[in-house]
Design a protein around this motif. Structure first.
Motif, PDB file in Angstrom:
ATOM      1  N   LYS A  71      19.584  13.638 -48.583  1.00 35.84           N
ATOM      2  CA  LYS A  71      21.000  13.496 -48.691  1.00 35.84           C
ATOM      3  C   LYS A  71      21.657  13.711 -47.422  1.00 35.84           C
ATOM      4  CE  LYS A  71      24.580  15.428 -51.726  1.00 35.84           C
ATOM      5  NZ  LYS A  71      24.719  16.460 -53.143  1.00 35.84           N
ATOM      6  N   ILE A  72      20.966  14.529 -46.520  1.00 33.37           N
ATOM      7  CA  ILE A  72      21.585  14.491 -45.304  1.00 33.37           C
ATOM      8  C   ILE A  72      21.503  13.100 -44.598  1.00 33.37           C
ATOM      9  CG2 ILE A  72      21.163  15.493 -43.003  1.00 33.37           C
ATOM     10  CD1 ILE A  72      20.220  18.204 -44.471  1.00 33.37           C
ATOM     11  N   LEU A  73      20.399  12.687 -44.759  1.00 34.95           N
ATOM     12  CA  LEU A  73      20.310  11.290 -43.995  1.00 34.95           C
ATOM     13  C   LEU A  73      21.300  10.212 -44.657  1.00 34.95           C
ATOM     14  CD1 LEU A  73      18.820   8.916 -42.058  1.00 34.95           C
ATOM     15  CD2 LEU A  73      17.215   8.853 -44.265  1.00 34.95           C
ATOM     16  N   GLN A  74      21.560  10.032 -46.048  1.00 36.82           N
ATOM     17  CA  GLN A  74      22.642   9.435 -46.633  1.00 36.82           C
ATOM     18  C   GLN A  74      23.935   9.728 -46.116  1.00 36.82           C
ATOM     19  OE1 GLN A  74      22.718  10.207 -50.836  1.00 36.82           O
ATOM     20  NE2 GLN A  74      24.589   8.697 -51.229  1.00 36.82           N
ATOM     21  N   LEU A  75      24.373  10.957 -46.058  1.00 33.23           N
ATOM     22  CA  LEU A  75      25.639  11.320 -45.669  1.00 33.23           C
ATOM     23  C   LEU A  75      25.873  11.087 -44.007  1.00 33.23           C
ATOM     24  CD1 LEU A  75      25.770  14.799 -47.328  1.00 33.23           C
ATOM     25  CD2 LEU A  75      27.256  12.565 -47.812  1.00 33.23           C
ATOM     26  N   ASN A  76      24.650  11.185 -43.094  1.00 35.16           N
ATOM     27  CA  ASN A  76      25.151  10.791 -41.724  1.00 35.16           C
ATOM     28  C   ASN A  76      25.265   9.391 -41.827  1.00 35.16           C
ATOM     29  OD1 ASN A  76      24.761  11.737 -38.990  1.00 35.16           O
ATOM     30  ND2 ASN A  76      23.182   9.985 -39.121  1.00 35.16           N
ATOM     31  N   LYS A  77      24.532   8.515 -42.272  1.00 34.24           N
ATOM     32  CA  LYS A  77      24.627   6.936 -42.581  1.00 34.24           C
ATOM     33  C   LYS A  77      26.244   6.718 -42.706  1.00 34.24           C
ATOM     34  CE  LYS A  77      20.080   5.427 -43.631  1.00 34.24           C
ATOM     35  NZ  LYS A  77      19.033   4.752 -44.468  1.00 34.24           N
ATOM     36  N   GLN A  78      26.746   7.421 -43.855  1.00 32.38           N
ATOM     37  CA  GLN A  78      28.050   7.104 -44.095  1.00 32.38           C
ATOM     38  C   GLN A  78      28.997   7.499 -43.042  1.00 32.38           C
ATOM     39  OE1 GLN A  78      29.111   9.128 -47.804  1.00 32.38           O
ATOM     40  NE2 GLN A  78      31.457   8.741 -47.659  1.00 32.38           N
ATOM     41  N   LEU A  79      28.785   8.661 -42.122  1.00 28.67           N
ATOM     42  CA  LEU A  79      29.404   9.144 -41.249  1.00 28.67           C
ATOM     43  C   LEU A  79      29.355   7.750 -39.985  1.00 28.67           C
ATOM     44  CD1 LEU A  79      31.107  11.115 -39.610  1.00 28.67           C
ATOM     45  CD2 LEU A  79      28.683  12.275 -38.993  1.00 28.67           C
ATOM     46  N   VAL A  80      28.154   7.473 -39.701  1.00 31.06           N
ATOM     47  CA  VAL A  80      27.891   6.524 -38.681  1.00 31.06           C
ATOM     48  C   VAL A  80      28.787   5.218 -38.980  1.00 31.06           C
ATOM     49  CG1 VAL A  80      26.274   4.793 -37.676  1.00 31.06           C
ATOM     50  CG2 VAL A  80      25.828   7.315 -38.075  1.00 31.06           C
ATOM     51  N   SER A  81      28.823   4.853 -40.403  1.00 30.92           N
ATOM     52  CA  SER A  81      29.430   3.667 -40.841  1.00 30.92           C
ATOM     53  C   SER A  81      30.947   3.680 -40.468  1.00 30.92           C
ATOM     54  CB  SER A  81      29.206   3.466 -42.349  1.00 30.92           C
ATOM     55  OG  SER A  81      29.962   2.366 -42.741  1.00 30.92           O
ATOM     56  N   ARG A  82      31.545   4.973 -40.934  1.00 35.71           N
ATOM     57  CA  ARG A  82      32.769   5.230 -40.676  1.00 35.71           C
ATOM     58  C   ARG A  82      33.272   5.257 -39.226  1.00 35.71           C
ATOM     59  NH1 ARG A  82      35.512   8.367 -44.460  1.00 35.71           N
ATOM     60  NH2 ARG A  82      37.463   8.232 -43.075  1.00 35.71           N
ATOM     61  N   LEU A  83      32.500   5.749 -38.479  1.00 34.69           N
ATOM     62  CA  LEU A  83      32.760   6.032 -36.896  1.00 34.69           C
ATOM     63  C   LEU A  83      32.803   4.319 -36.331  1.00 34.69           C
ATOM     64  CD1 LEU A  83      30.534   8.999 -36.075  1.00 34.69           C
ATOM     65  CD2 LEU A  83      33.139   8.738 -35.682  1.00 34.69           C
ATOM     66  N   ARG A  84      31.660   3.518 -36.602  1.00 37.61           N
ATOM     67  CA  ARG A  84      31.654   2.167 -36.169  1.00 37.61           C
ATOM     68  C   ARG A  84      32.646   1.303 -36.533  1.00 37.61           C
ATOM     69  NH1 ARG A  84      25.142   1.213 -36.444  1.00 37.61           N
ATOM     70  NH2 ARG A  84      24.489   2.444 -34.473  1.00 37.61           N
ATOM     71  N   GLU A  85      33.145   1.661 -37.765  1.00 38.73           N
ATOM     72  CA  GLU A  85      34.416   0.795 -38.195  1.00 38.73           C
ATOM     73  C   GLU A  85      35.563   1.189 -37.438  1.00 38.73           C
ATOM     74  OE1 GLU A  85      37.077   0.787 -42.212  1.00 38.73           O
ATOM     75  OE2 GLU A  85      35.184   1.934 -42.398  1.00 38.73           O
ATOM     76  N   HIS A  86      35.699   2.333 -36.782  1.00 36.28           N
ATOM     77  CA  HIS A  86      37.184   2.732 -36.147  1.00 36.28           C
ATOM     78  C   HIS A  86      36.986   2.614 -34.531  1.00 36.28           C
ATOM     79  CE1 HIS A  86      38.368   4.610 -39.929  1.00 36.28           C
ATOM     80  NE2 HIS A  86      39.345   4.543 -39.455  1.00 36.28           N
ATOM     81  N   LEU A  87      35.551   2.803 -34.253  1.00 35.91           N
ATOM     82  CA  LEU A  87      35.308   2.753 -32.609  1.00 35.91           C
ATOM     83  C   LEU A  87      34.636   1.319 -32.413  1.00 35.91           C
ATOM     84  CD1 LEU A  87      33.991   6.199 -32.349  1.00 35.91           C
ATOM     85  CD2 LEU A  87      36.285   5.598 -32.111  1.00 35.91           C
ATOM     86  N   THR A  88      35.118   0.397 -32.077  1.00 37.71           N
ATOM     87  CA  THR A  88      34.843  -1.033 -31.783  1.00 37.71           C
ATOM     88  C   THR A  88      34.330  -1.552 -30.665  1.00 37.71           C
ATOM     89  OG1 THR A  88      37.121  -1.876 -32.100  1.00 37.71           O
ATOM     90  CG2 THR A  88      36.070  -1.594 -34.140  1.00 37.71           C
ATOM     91  N   HIS A  89      34.963  -0.934 -29.671  1.00 39.83           N
ATOM     92  CA  HIS A  89      34.511  -1.279 -28.334  1.00 39.83           C
ATOM     93  C   HIS A  89      33.180  -0.630 -27.642  1.00 39.83           C
ATOM     94  CE1 HIS A  89      34.957  -2.911 -24.149  1.00 39.83           C
ATOM     95  NE2 HIS A  89      34.695  -1.543 -23.636  1.00 39.83           N
ATOM     96  N   VAL A  90      31.990  -1.346 -27.434  1.00 38.87           N
ATOM     97  CA  VAL A  90      30.789  -0.844 -26.997  1.00 38.87           C
ATOM     98  C   VAL A  90      30.458  -1.240 -25.497  1.00 38.87           C
ATOM     99  CG1 VAL A  90      28.424  -0.830 -27.789  1.00 38.87           C
ATOM    100  CG2 VAL A  90      30.256  -1.217 -29.510  1.00 38.87           C
ATOM    101  N   GLU A  91      30.075  -0.099 -24.726  1.00 38.90           N
ATOM    102  CA  GLU A  91      29.655  -0.104 -23.660  1.00 38.90           C
ATOM    103  C   GLU A  91      28.433   0.982 -23.479  1.00 38.90           C
ATOM    104  OE1 GLU A  91      32.487   1.436 -20.880  1.00 38.90           O
ATOM    105  OE2 GLU A  91      34.218  -0.188 -21.567  1.00 38.90           O
TER     106      GLU A  91
END
Length: 350
Positions: free
Chosen positions: A10-30
């Motif tokens: 469940k922790i892994l599943q929730l962290n994937k959800q968190l990562v998805s939300r962050l990548r959706e909002h933080l789009t410039h990568v360096e």
């Protein structure tokens, strides 16, 4: 009461959800070099914009066998400079561990929140978690393997404001590290001066070198009462009544004892044989009730040890909480509930 999620799937599943939300909002990568007390490392950093000082950023790097990494930073995209970690919210991956700061918790209706154990490190080493939690605004108690655990609540995993709340928390942690590091440095320089003469003057001397008076109680001063944009994403600018309610209660309580205050507590009334501790909330929402309870329990224990006097705890609310919350507050946790209402230019308490 919140419950800590310990199931690794469940922790892994929730962290994937968190990562998805962050990548959706933080789009410039360096690719940037990130620094922490543990060293320097090259990571992909996801920023919220292409330029600008103090931009919000997040990095995770390649998965490690022992943890799911979430590094929150503030930096300037497009320049060749080091990026410093503001806070780490890491979760266990293959084996559950309390050593990692990140925690997922679930409330009584099944809503999932991200929380933090208060593990922060600065120059000179790690700070005591209670020192950190004392300074964070949303403290809760959660059950972990049958034991009550103090945590800092960050936000709901499904809340549209989650990313904003994560970076608000990261900024708060960065400021707390600076404050505690400065106090630790002050303590090293001035510890030799705090002896019997300080006690004679009525000054408090820390019980432990690490504490260096984090819970230093000072003569009560009015708390900020004005406008805050913290919840601007949903509600626009909201008027904060908390400071004026604190002021009104302080005036009332000055007839009962010497009123004191610190950065972490609303009011403490010092009598000869006990201390009355007051935490004031402007709503009876579940989150405010949980937060108020956590603050009273955490700060009550700290102040009781600090001043060697029993502490009586009071939760001050605009109305009685619902019965399912009031029963454990009054019964199990021995919290006295005080209600207030606006009257004319002030407040009545009962």
């Amino acid at each position: 009461m919140f419950n800590v999620i310990t199931d690794l799937k469940k922790i892994l599943q929730l962290n994937k959800q968190l990562v998805s939300r962050l990548r959706e909002h933080l789009t410039h990568v360096e690719m940037r070099t990130i620094t922490s007390p543990g060293g320097k490392y090259d990571f992909k950093v996801y920023f919220d914009r292409r330029t600008g000082a103090d931009s919000r950023g997040w990095a995770t790097g390649k998965p490690k066998p022992d943890k799911l990494r979430n590094y929150f930073v503030f930096g300037q995209p497009g320049v060749d400079s080091l990026v410093h970690i503001a806070v780490q919210i890491n979760f266990p991956a293959t084996k559950y561990s309390k050593a990692l700061a990140g925690v997922f918790v679930e409330d009584e209706v099944g809503e999932i929140y991200i929380a933090h154990r208060g593990k922060l490190t600065g120059a000179g080493g790690a700070f005591k978690t209670l020192q950190v939690l004392d300074r964070l605004p949303k403290c809760i108690m959660a059950m972990e393997n049958g034991r009550a655990l103090p945590l800092a609540l960050i936000g709901s995993i499904d809340d549209v404001t989650l990313v904003s709340e994560l970076f608000i928390f990261a900024r708060e942690c960065r400021e707390i590290v600076s404050q505690l590091a400065a106090e630790r440095d002050w303590g090293k320089k001035s510890r030799s001066k705090l002896g019997s003469s300080a006690k004679e003057r009525g000054e408090y001397v820390s019980l432990t070198p690490e504490g260096e008076r984090v819970m230093r109680l000072s003569d009560y001063f009015d708390e900020f009462a004005g406008e805050s944009t913290r919840k601007a994403v949903l509600a626009g600018v909201r008027v904060v009544r908390h400071g004026t309610i604190v002021s009104a209660l302080a005036k009332k309580l000055k007839v009962e004892g010497h009123v004191r205050k610190s950065l972490a507590i609303d009011l403490a009334v010092l009598a000869t044989e006990y201390i009355d501790l007051y935490e004031i909330k402007t709503s009876t929402s579940t989150t405010d009730i949980y937060t108020g309870l956590g603050q009273l329990l955490i700060h009550g224990e700290t102040i009781e040890a600090l001043l060697q006097l029993p502490v009586r705890q009071h939760l001050v609310l605009p109305a009685r909480p619902r019965r399912s919350l009031e029963l454990p507050l009054v019964g199990r946790y021995k919290i006295n509930i005080i209600t207030y209402e606006k009257f004319g230019g002030g407040y009545n308490f009962k």
